[in-house]
Enzyme design. Structure first.
Site, short mmCIF file in Angstrom:
data_model
loop_
_atom_site.label_atom_id
_atom_site.label_comp_id
_atom_site.label_asym_id
_atom_site.label_seq_id
_atom_site.Cartn_x
_atom_site.Cartn_y
_atom_site.Cartn_z
N GLY A 97 -19.17 -18.99 23.45
CA GLY A 97 -19.28 -20.43 23.33
C GLY A 97 -20.45 -20.89 22.48
CG ASN A 105 -11.17 -17.48 29.95
OD1 ASN A 105 -10.69 -18.28 30.75
ND2 ASN A 105 -12.40 -16.99 30.07
CD GLU A 152 -17.89 -19.06 30.73
OE1 GLU A 152 -16.79 -19.32 31.22
OE2 GLU A 152 -18.10 -19.05 29.49
CD GLU A 209 -15.34 -12.43 26.96
OE1 GLU A 209 -14.49 -12.94 26.23
OE2 GLU A 209 -15.73 -12.97 28.01
CE LYS A 219 -14.67 -19.27 28.30
NZ LYS A 219 -15.99 -19.09 27.69
CG HIS A 234 -15.70 -14.80 31.79
ND1 HIS A 234 -16.74 -15.69 31.60
CD2 HIS A 234 -15.04 -14.72 30.62
CE1 HIS A 234 -16.69 -16.13 30.36
NE2 HIS A 234 -15.67 -15.56 29.74
CB SER A 261 -18.13 -17.31 18.80
OG SER A 261 -18.97 -18.03 19.70
#
Ligand code: 13P
Length: 264
Positions: free
Chosen positions: A180, A16, A103, A174, A18, A101, A217
């Protein structure tokens, strides 16, 4: 025996990207990824560049076996939805979409039922869909991890009129606290939730469960130990997917794990 073990095991590794890279940088990165993951026959590799890059990268991937995905999608086919992209626009040339996701959920306020609509719309257009779920750090500390992922999954299932084919969708676990942050879930933590997700899905769809990936990560250094867990069927990689060689090492670890599962 873990559900993920089919007659011939295979894993999936998706990158991904992003909101990173210009179109030119993205095309170059896609080329480098194809080189880095070449000849890995037991791994289903996909990259998810920004929307603006998809059409150009499609031709880079042709004949390589690397599949192309979008990072999000809207649920309507067309209309007055400024800035949105529909699955109808992607169907026929793009392979998959990512929905839910963290985010999208946490920065853009997407709610569970909206994720469900995106999921259903993707499937309706023949796109494979990766559904991302996961708890925040507070939710984990409060012991609510299973409840949170159950709710995220159930809201999606509630939108389904017919059970989807198991190979049409993939779940990515996730944990928000691992995305991240450099703070990867331990293989045991990831395995525990991934196994729970499979159990939860099996209770709803009696004929099995889709692949379940881990994301958060994932690096070249920790991928092999995550893939060593019986139920983890691959990875959804963020930051490291922007570095072709390291991404290639993760894919190589998945290939090794797929071969090892055959021997079990
Ligand atoms: P990182 O690998 O950068 O933690 O991101 C994970 C992710 O969000 C993949 O979708």
């Amino acid at each position: 025996m873990a559900e993920s073990r089919h007659a011939t095991a295979s894993l999936m590794v998706a990158g991904n990207w992003k909101m990173n890279t210009t179109v030119d940088e993205g095309v170059a990165l896609a080329r480098a990824v194809c080189v880095a993951v070449a000849a890995k026959e037991r791994v289903d590799v996909a990259i998810l560049p920004p929307f603006t890059h998809l059409w150009a990268i499609r031709s880079v991937l042709e004949g390589t076996g690397v599949r192309l995905g979008a990072q999000d999608v809207y649920w309507k086919d067309s209309g007055a939805f400024t800035g949105e992209i529909s699955p109808a626009m992607l169907a026929g040339w793009c392979d998959l979409t990512l929905v839910g996701h963290s985010e999208r959920r946490h920065i853009f306020g997407e709610r569970n039922h909206e994720v469900g609509k995106k999921f259903v719309a993707s499937l309706a257009h023949g796109l494979q869909v990766i559904l991302a779920v996961g708890e925040t750090s507070d939710e984990r500390d409060d012991g609510r991890t299973f409840d949170v992922v159950n709710r995220q999954l159930d809201a999606v299932f509630a939108e389904l009129e017919i059970p989807p084919a198991m190979d049409a969708w993939v779940i990515a676990y996730e944990p928000v606290w691992a995305i991240g942050t450099g703070r990867t879930a331990t293989p045991e933590q990831a395995q525990e939730v991934v196994a729970h997700i499979k159990q939860h899905v099996r209770a709803r769809f009696l004929d099995g469960s889709p692949r379940v990936l881990y994301g958060g990560s994932v690096t070249a250094a920790n991928a092999a130990s995550l893939f060593g867990e019986a139920d983890i069927d691959g990875a959804l990689v963020g930051g490291v997917s922007l570095r072709a060689e390291e991404f290639g090492v993760i894919v190589a670890a998945a290939e090794t794990a797929a071969c090892a599962r055959d021997l079990d």
